[in-house]
Design a protein around this motif. Structure first.
Motif, short mmCIF file in Angstrom:
data_model
loop_
_atom_site.label_atom_id
_atom_site.label_comp_id
_atom_site.label_asym_id
_atom_site.label_seq_id
_atom_site.Cartn_x
_atom_site.Cartn_y
_atom_site.Cartn_z
N GLU A 35 49.10 35.12 10.22
CA GLU A 35 49.17 36.57 10.04
C GLU A 35 47.93 37.13 9.37
N SER A 36 47.09 36.27 8.80
CA SER A 36 45.87 36.73 8.12
C SER A 36 44.81 37.20 9.10
N GLY A 37 44.89 36.78 10.37
CA GLY A 37 43.85 37.09 11.35
C GLY A 37 42.60 36.25 11.19
N MET A 38 42.61 35.29 10.27
CA MET A 38 41.41 34.51 9.97
C MET A 38 41.32 33.22 10.79
N PHE A 39 42.33 32.95 11.63
CA PHE A 39 42.35 31.69 12.36
C PHE A 39 42.63 31.88 13.85
N THR A 40 42.41 33.09 14.37
CA THR A 40 42.46 33.29 15.82
C THR A 40 41.29 32.56 16.46
N ARG A 41 41.33 32.41 17.77
CA ARG A 41 40.20 31.76 18.45
C ARG A 41 38.91 32.54 18.22
N GLU A 42 39.00 33.86 18.24
CA GLU A 42 37.80 34.67 18.03
C GLU A 42 37.26 34.47 16.61
N ALA A 43 38.15 34.44 15.63
CA ALA A 43 37.72 34.23 14.25
C ALA A 43 37.11 32.84 14.06
N ILE A 44 37.71 31.83 14.69
CA ILE A 44 37.16 30.47 14.59
C ILE A 44 35.81 30.40 15.28
N GLY A 45 35.67 31.09 16.42
CA GLY A 45 34.37 31.13 17.09
C GLY A 45 33.29 31.68 16.18
N ARG A 46 33.60 32.76 15.49
CA ARG A 46 32.63 33.33 14.56
C ARG A 46 32.35 32.39 13.40
N LEU A 47 33.38 31.68 12.95
CA LEU A 47 33.21 30.74 11.84
C LEU A 47 32.28 29.60 12.24
N ILE A 48 32.43 29.11 13.47
CA ILE A 48 31.54 28.05 13.97
C ILE A 48 30.09 28.52 13.95
N GLU A 49 29.85 29.74 14.36
CA GLU A 49 28.48 30.26 14.41
C GLU A 49 27.91 30.50 13.01
N ARG A 50 28.77 30.76 12.03
CA ARG A 50 28.31 30.95 10.65
C ARG A 50 28.11 29.63 9.92
N CYS A 51 28.72 28.58 10.40
CA CYS A 51 28.79 27.32 9.65
C CYS A 51 27.41 26.67 9.49
N PRO A 52 26.99 26.33 8.28
CA PRO A 52 25.74 25.57 8.11
C PRO A 52 25.82 24.24 8.85
N ALA A 53 24.71 23.82 9.43
CA ALA A 53 24.71 22.61 10.26
C ALA A 53 25.23 21.40 9.49
N ARG A 54 24.94 21.32 8.20
CA ARG A 54 25.35 20.15 7.42
C ARG A 54 26.87 20.08 7.26
N GLU A 55 27.56 21.22 7.46
CA GLU A 55 29.01 21.25 7.27
C GLU A 55 29.78 21.23 8.58
N LEU A 56 29.08 21.05 9.70
CA LEU A 56 29.75 21.04 11.00
C LEU A 56 29.78 19.61 11.53
N GLY A 57 30.95 19.00 11.49
CA GLY A 57 31.10 17.64 11.99
C GLY A 57 31.73 17.65 13.37
N ILE A 58 31.09 16.97 14.32
CA ILE A 58 31.59 16.92 15.70
C ILE A 58 31.64 15.46 16.13
#
Length: 311
Positions: A35-58
């Motif tokens: 219900e927060s709106g912070m975990f929709t696919r669109e919000a997660i997409g934006r979060l991925i783009e904001r994420c520092p490279a050192r904190e993105l594990g794939i």
């Protein structure tokens, strides 16, 4: 939208018994994070783009299910939504780490959640809180492992089958916990199929969360759907004492040959073991950083498996 606009409790079905069970048994609860709106696919997409490279594990698994070797990836040129598209097609995990450090609205949400827990469990004092977001492919697996701090898993989209095993020497030997703490190995541990006969199995649905006892082993299998989940970690004084004791035991085992030392997280023995842990780290004896630094693939929404190899 941020956590400040959420009305009412984040945990919607808390009962008095949960105070006694939390941290000691498997506890499954309902939450309102969606219900927060912070975990929709669109919000997660934006979060991925904001994420520092050192904190993105794939990471990805081999297509051979008998091969548990991990493959390590990078975002490449994919946008956040393209990354989700790639993950939905493949056998890939993305771990968006420590979001509270670089996305202030998620820090506020994390604080709100633990304030709510503290209000319901007097004396529940936490520190070193952590929040991450996991995006993982249909039918992806997380192998049998244990974690070193208080853990909870919050489901947003998709369904996970979580296998939670008893915390005993049969399923997680103290010597292996020491190896994890001293970074001599990762969290994965020896697993036998018959362990499942003793597991608590939870099909975690969107809007549910589950937490379990410290060091209790677990593994996860996604249902045939993209999964978006939130992981939260925390430390308490008791968890820190347990860490210090197991770490100190590992040091004593390696330096003085002490076998079968006490693992009780209280008592006078905690302090010298904590001191030995501090000195071990101070001397630079603990292995630092990730064991593997290589990168094998980049996310590719146009590829059939959602990834392309890196030469």
């Amino acid at each position: 939208m941020n956590s400040m606009v959420m009305n009412g409790d984040i945990i919607s079905n808390w009962e008095g018994r949960h105070e006694r069970l939390f941290g000691n048994e498997v506890v499954r609860l309902n939450h309102r994070l969606r219900e927060s709106g912070m975990f929709t696919r669109e919000a997660i997409g934006r979060l991925i783009e904001r994420c520092p490279a050192r904190e993105l594990g794939i990471e990805s698994m081999d297509t051979d299910t008998n091969n548990k070797e991990r493959l390590y990836g990078v975002l490449g040129d994919a946008s956040g939504l393209q990354a989700l598209e790639a993950i939905e097609k493949g056998r890939i995990w993305m771990n968006i780490r420590r979001v509270m450090d670089w996305a202030p609205e998620y820090r506020r949400l994390l604080d709100d959640i633990f304030s709510e827990f503290q209000g319901r469990m007097p004396g529940f004092e936490t520190f070193k809180r952590n929040m991450g977001v996991l995006v993982s492919s249909p039918d992806a697996n997380v192998y049998y492992h244990a974690d070193i701090q208080g853990q909870s898993l919050w489901q947003i989209e998709g369904v996970k089958r979580v296998y939670l095993y008893p915390r005993s020497e049969v399923f997680v030997a103290g010597s292996h916990v020491e190896k994890i703490l001293l970074r001599e190995t990762d969290e994965n541990m020896p697993y036998e199929p018959w362990f499942d006969d003793y597991a608590t199995v939870v099909d975690l649905q969107p809007g549910e969360m589950v937490t379990w006892p410290l060091y209790a082993p677990h593994r996860v299998h996604n249902h045939d759907c993209l999964n978006i989940s939130v992981t939260m970690e925390h430390w308490t004084k008791d968890i820190w004492n347990s860490y210090a004791v197991h770490y100190g035991n590992g040091v004593l085992r390696r330096t003085l040959g002490v076998d079968n030392p006490s693992t009780k997280p209280s008592g006078l023995h905690v302090y010298p073991k904590a001191a030995s842990a501090f000195l071990w780290k101070k001397m630079g004896r603990q292995i630092k950083g990730d064991v593997i630094k290589r990168r094998d693939f980049k996310l590719d929404p146009h590829a059939s498996a959602g990834r392309s190899p890196i030469a």
